[in-house]
Design an enzyme around this catalytic site. Structure first.
Site, PDB file in Angstrom:
ATOM      1  N   TYR A  43      15.538  66.560  96.502  1.00 18.86           N
ATOM      2  CA  TYR A  43      14.975  67.342  95.407  1.00 18.86           C
ATOM      3  C   TYR A  43      15.821  67.479  94.253  1.00 18.86           C
ATOM      4  O   TYR A  43      15.561  67.388  93.037  1.00 18.86           O
ATOM      5  CB  TYR A  43      14.520  68.633  95.898  1.00 18.86           C
ATOM      6  CG  TYR A  43      13.357  69.202  95.086  1.00 18.86           C
ATOM      7  CD1 TYR A  43      12.001  68.753  95.623  1.00 18.86           C
ATOM      8  CD2 TYR A  43      13.224  69.765  94.101  1.00 18.86           C
ATOM      9  CE1 TYR A  43      10.836  69.163  95.046  1.00 18.86           C
ATOM     10  CE2 TYR A  43      12.087  70.407  93.358  1.00 18.86           C
ATOM     11  CZ  TYR A  43      10.881  69.764  94.105  1.00 18.86           C
ATOM     12  OH  TYR A  43       9.837  70.243  93.234  1.00 18.86           O
ATOM     13  N   GLU A  80      14.989  62.982  86.911  1.00 19.03           N
ATOM     14  CA  GLU A  80      13.691  63.195  85.915  1.00 19.03           C
ATOM     15  C   GLU A  80      14.291  63.833  84.760  1.00 19.03           C
ATOM     16  O   GLU A  80      13.601  63.621  83.602  1.00 19.03           O
ATOM     17  CB  GLU A  80      12.683  64.180  86.521  1.00 19.03           C
ATOM     18  CG  GLU A  80      12.064  63.702  87.769  1.00 19.03           C
ATOM     19  CD  GLU A  80      11.162  64.525  88.191  1.00 19.03           C
ATOM     20  OE1 GLU A  80      10.446  65.745  87.809  1.00 19.03           O
ATOM     21  OE2 GLU A  80      10.483  64.391  89.366  1.00 19.03           O
TER      22      GLU A  80
HETATM   23  C1  LIG Z   1       2.540  70.402  82.519  1.00 20.02           C
HETATM   24  C2  LIG Z   1       3.055  71.718  83.193  1.00 20.02           C
HETATM   25  C3  LIG Z   1       4.108  71.467  84.327  1.00 20.02           C
HETATM   26  C4  LIG Z   1       4.487  72.835  84.856  1.00 20.02           C
HETATM   27  C5  LIG Z   1       5.569  72.127  85.693  1.00 20.02           C
HETATM   28  C6  LIG Z   1       7.167  72.522  85.068  1.00 20.02           C
HETATM   29  C7  LIG Z   1       8.027  72.409  86.122  1.00 20.02           C
HETATM   30  C8  LIG Z   1       8.063  71.113  86.708  1.00 20.02           C
HETATM   31  C9  LIG Z   1       9.277  70.912  87.554  1.00 20.02           C
HETATM   32  C10 LIG Z   1       9.002  69.963  88.469  1.00 20.02           C
HETATM   33  C11 LIG Z   1      10.113  69.486  89.362  1.00 20.02           C
HETATM   34  C12 LIG Z   1       9.699  68.376  90.147  1.00 20.02           C
HETATM   35  C13 LIG Z   1      10.650  67.625  90.751  1.00 20.02           C
HETATM   36  C14 LIG Z   1      10.175  66.694  91.815  1.00 20.02           C
HETATM   37  O1  LIG Z   1       9.085  65.789  91.085  1.00 20.02           O
HETATM   38  C15 LIG Z   1      11.270  65.775  92.169  1.00 20.02           C
HETATM   39  C16 LIG Z   1      10.972  65.093  93.748  1.00 20.02           C
HETATM   40  O2  LIG Z   1      10.017  65.240  94.123  1.00 20.02           O
HETATM   41  S1  LIG Z   1      12.377  64.244  94.132  1.00 20.02           S
HETATM   42  C17 LIG Z   1      11.833  63.915  95.879  1.00 20.02           C
HETATM   43  C18 LIG Z   1      11.888  64.958  96.866  1.00 20.02           C
HETATM   44  N1  LIG Z   1      10.737  65.600  96.904  1.00 20.02           N
HETATM   45  C19 LIG Z   1      10.341  66.754  97.786  1.00 20.02           C
HETATM   46  O3  LIG Z   1      10.808  66.767  98.878  1.00 20.02           O
HETATM   47  C20 LIG Z   1       9.010  67.506  97.279  1.00 20.02           C
HETATM   48  C21 LIG Z   1       7.901  66.801  98.383  1.00 20.02           C
HETATM   49  N2  LIG Z   1       6.732  67.700  98.112  1.00 20.02           N
HETATM   50  C22 LIG Z   1       6.408  68.882  98.990  1.00 20.02           C
HETATM   51  O4  LIG Z   1       7.073  68.999  99.951  1.00 20.02           O
HETATM   52  C23 LIG Z   1       4.955  69.496  98.502  1.00 20.02           C
HETATM   53  O5  LIG Z   1       4.484  69.011  97.441  1.00 20.02           O
HETATM   54  C24 LIG Z   1       5.353  71.259  98.217  1.00 20.02           C
HETATM   55  C25 LIG Z   1       4.172  71.603  97.482  1.00 20.02           C
HETATM   56  C26 LIG Z   1       6.767  71.378  97.432  1.00 20.02           C
HETATM   57  C27 LIG Z   1       5.633  71.691  99.727  1.00 20.02           C
HETATM   58  O6  LIG Z   1       4.682  71.535 100.335  1.00 20.02           O
HETATM   59  P1  LIG Z   1       3.813  72.714 101.448  1.00 20.02           P
HETATM   60  O7  LIG Z   1       3.594  73.783 100.456  1.00 20.02           O
HETATM   61  O8  LIG Z   1       2.303  72.025 101.588  1.00 20.02           O
HETATM   62  O9  LIG Z   1       4.558  72.780 102.583  1.00 20.02           O
HETATM   63  P2  LIG Z   1       4.303  72.145 103.842  1.00 20.02           P
HETATM   64  O10 LIG Z   1       4.541  70.862 103.889  1.00 20.02           O
HETATM   65  O11 LIG Z   1       5.215  72.840 104.826  1.00 20.02           O
HETATM   66  O12 LIG Z   1       3.035  72.677 104.378  1.00 20.02           O
HETATM   67  C28 LIG Z   1       2.457  73.813 104.581  1.00 20.02           C
HETATM   68  C29 LIG Z   1       1.382  73.691 105.814  1.00 20.02           C
HETATM   69  O13 LIG Z   1       0.001  72.777 105.291  1.00 20.02           O
HETATM   70  C30 LIG Z   1      -0.174  72.004 105.829  1.00 20.02           C
HETATM   71  N3  LIG Z   1      -0.284  70.653 104.969  1.00 20.02           N
HETATM   72  C31 LIG Z   1      -0.222  70.671 103.840  1.00 20.02           C
HETATM   73  N4  LIG Z   1      -0.572  69.569 102.933  1.00 20.02           N
HETATM   74  C32 LIG Z   1      -1.369  69.008 103.968  1.00 20.02           C
HETATM   75  C33 LIG Z   1      -2.101  67.729 103.938  1.00 20.02           C
HETATM   76  N5  LIG Z   1      -2.064  66.995 103.043  1.00 20.02           N
HETATM   77  N6  LIG Z   1      -2.669  67.284 105.119  1.00 20.02           N
HETATM   78  C34 LIG Z   1      -2.548  68.094 106.092  1.00 20.02           C
HETATM   79  N7  LIG Z   1      -2.036  69.207 106.415  1.00 20.02           N
HETATM   80  C35 LIG Z   1      -1.102  69.845 105.228  1.00 20.02           C
HETATM   81  C36 LIG Z   1       1.121  71.592 106.644  1.00 20.02           C
HETATM   82  O14 LIG Z   1       0.841  70.816 107.780  1.00 20.02           O
HETATM   83  C37 LIG Z   1       1.600  72.887 106.887  1.00 20.02           C
HETATM   84  O15 LIG Z   1       0.755  73.423 107.853  1.00 20.02           O
HETATM   85  P3  LIG Z   1       1.625  74.262 109.301  1.00 20.02           P
HETATM   86  O16 LIG Z   1       2.117  75.404 108.632  1.00 20.02           O
HETATM   87  O17 LIG Z   1       0.563  74.692 110.249  1.00 20.02           O
HETATM   88  O18 LIG Z   1       2.622  73.348 109.825  1.00 20.02           O
END
Ligand SMILES: CCCCCCCCCCCCC[C@@H](O)CC(=O)SCCNC(=O)CCNC(=O)[C@H](O)C(C)(C)COP(=O)(O)OP(=O)(O)OC[C@H]1O[C@@H](n2cnc3c(N)ncnc32)[C@H](O)[C@@H]1OP(=O)(O)O
Length: 359
Positions: free
Chosen positions: A283, A290
């Site tokens: 991250y 970026e």
């Molecule tokens: C123009 C306006 C702009 C405004 C923004 C300005 C600021 C911009 C800043 C941006 C910075 C971004 C930087 C970024 O792009 C850099 C990178 O990505 S580098 C690479 C590394 N990145 C990552 O590791 C992030 C990956 N992404 C995520 O993890 C998710 O998108 C995030 C929203 C950050 C977190 O995910 P979530 O909240 O969903 O957490 P969980 O995964 O723990 O899920 C929670 C529970 O929901 C279930 N779930 C979620 N999604 C699904 C799905 N698609 N299908 C089925 N189930 C899903 C999951 O299973 C969990 O359930 P449980 O708790 O029962 O296990």
């Protein structure tokens, strides 16, 4: 027979006090609270053998008069309810700890751990009530099927990106950096457009997670992809595109299969660990890459005046888009902070729950 004082061990939660009195086979117990003082008297086998044991404790803060106790072969367990749900600095009114009293390390938790325990209990209760509601949901199968397909498509898209970039890196070495965009952009556009579902899914209650972290994540990436890389040809052959795309796709080849398994109520421990761990280095590196892309694009936007905002004719100049980009750079680090915290909490929640289940 003169009464002796037993060893007493204590621990607390926000709403309760637990006392463990070290007397085995206790009989004729007389335990009660009067004027906020706990009185204990009973016979049994303690530190000094078979005897009559007694002690009194005046509590630091008000407790409820009813006391629960349970005598086992080894000890007497006493539970006293606090009047108010607050954390106490110590057990007794007197500042000096009585000599017979010690912390019960088997039940001991500090305040933050106790809060966490409380929250987990609440979460469990919520989960049970959600699950019972969900069980009644006639569309559950359909929803899971839809999510499974969504995750599968994303997984295939990002795997194609990751494998393609890796193979090209091995074959072409650093030369592959310069035409990443032209090779990968179409699939990346597709995946990132589709990723808007990630904001919609929690918004309509399809997945139980926050909308804001997903919004920051998806919009942040789409801004870089469509505005910085997509609208500026001069940016498209820069090596930074490689790093941004590679970092994005690395997490996704673990995240989407993790979700796919979740849709069919299955878990692979290694995959779960990877999903909730590799974001830690990825991250900040992703945000850094970026930020480099945004900084590199600023002089290009200044020069080309692309997306600049025209000001009234009397002023005669336009507001360069680079000002928006400078503001965006600040927002990026705010976004990093919010999502880093969110992911850290998700990780803690996930591994704490698992650990407790294992115990
Ligand atoms: C123009 C306006 C702009 C405004 C923004 C300005 C600021 C911009 C800043 C941006 C910075 C971004 C930087 C970024 O792009 C850099 C990178 O990505 S580098 C690479 C590394 N990145 C990552 O590791 C992030 C990956 N992404 C995520 O993890 C998710 O998108 C995030 C929203 C950050 C977190 O995910 P979530 O909240 O969903 O957490 P969980 O995964 O723990 O899920 C929670 C529970 O929901 C279930 N779930 C979620 N999604 C699904 C799905 N698609 N299908 C089925 N189930 C899903 C999951 O299973 C969990 O359930 P449980 O708790 O029962 O296990």
């Amino acid at each position: 027979m003169q009464a002796l004082t037993p060893h007493v061990y204590w621990a607390q939660r926000h709403g309760e006090i637990y006392l463990r009195v070290e007397i085995s086979d206790a009989q004729n117990l007389n335990i009660g609270v009067e004027e906020n003082i706990l009185h204990f008297r009973g016979q049994g086998h303690g530190a000094k053998g078979e005897n009559e044991y007694e002690f009194s404790l005046e509590f630091l803060k008000l407790v409820k008069p009813e006391v629960k106790h349970k005598s086992t072969q080894r000890q007497v367990n006493i539970t006293v309810k606090k009047q108010e749900h607050v954390w106490w600095d110590r057990l007794t009114k007197q500042e000096r700890k009585p000599l017979f009293l010690a912390p019960d390390f088997d039940r001991w938790l500090d305040e933050s751990d106790a809060e966490m325990e409380l929250r987990e209990k609440e979460e469990k209760i919520n989960k049970v009530s959600i699950e019972s509601r969900v069980r009644k949901d006639p569309y559950l199968g359909l929803k899971k099927g839809f999510l499974f397909m969504y995750n599968l498509v994303q997984f295939l898209g990002y795997s194609w990106i990751f494998v393609n970039m890796t193979v090209r890196l091995f074959i072409l070495g650093q030369d592959s950096f310069y035409d990443t965009f032209h090779t990968i952009a179409d699939v990346m556009y597709f995946c990132q457009m589709l990723a808007i579902m990630e904001v919609l899914n929690p918004a309509v209650g399809l997945v139980k997670t926050g909308v804001i972290p997903a919004f920051i994540q998806v919009m942040g990436r789409n801004f870089i992809l469509f505005v910085i890389f997509g609208s500026l040809e001069d940016m498209q052959n820069k090596p930074v595109v490689f790093f941004v795309f590679y970092l994005w796709s690395t997490i996704e080849i673990f995240r989407y299969p993790f979700y796919m398994l979740a849709c069919i109520d299955t878990e692979w421990k290694l995959l779960t660990w990877l999903r909730y761990t590799i974001w830690m280095p990825l991250y900040p590196l992703g945000v850094l890459a970026e930020a480099v892309a945004v900084i590199q694009s600023i002089p290009i936007f200044d020069e080309t005046k692309l997306l600049s905002i025209p000001l009234p004719k009397a002023i005669g100049i336009s507001l360069s888009f680079s000002y928006i980009l400078q503001l965006y750079l600040v927002l990026m680090f705010l976004g990093l902070f919010i999502n880093f915290r969110h992911l850290y909490k998700q990780r803690r929640r996930r591994f704490r729950t698992k650990k407790r289940k294992a115990n």
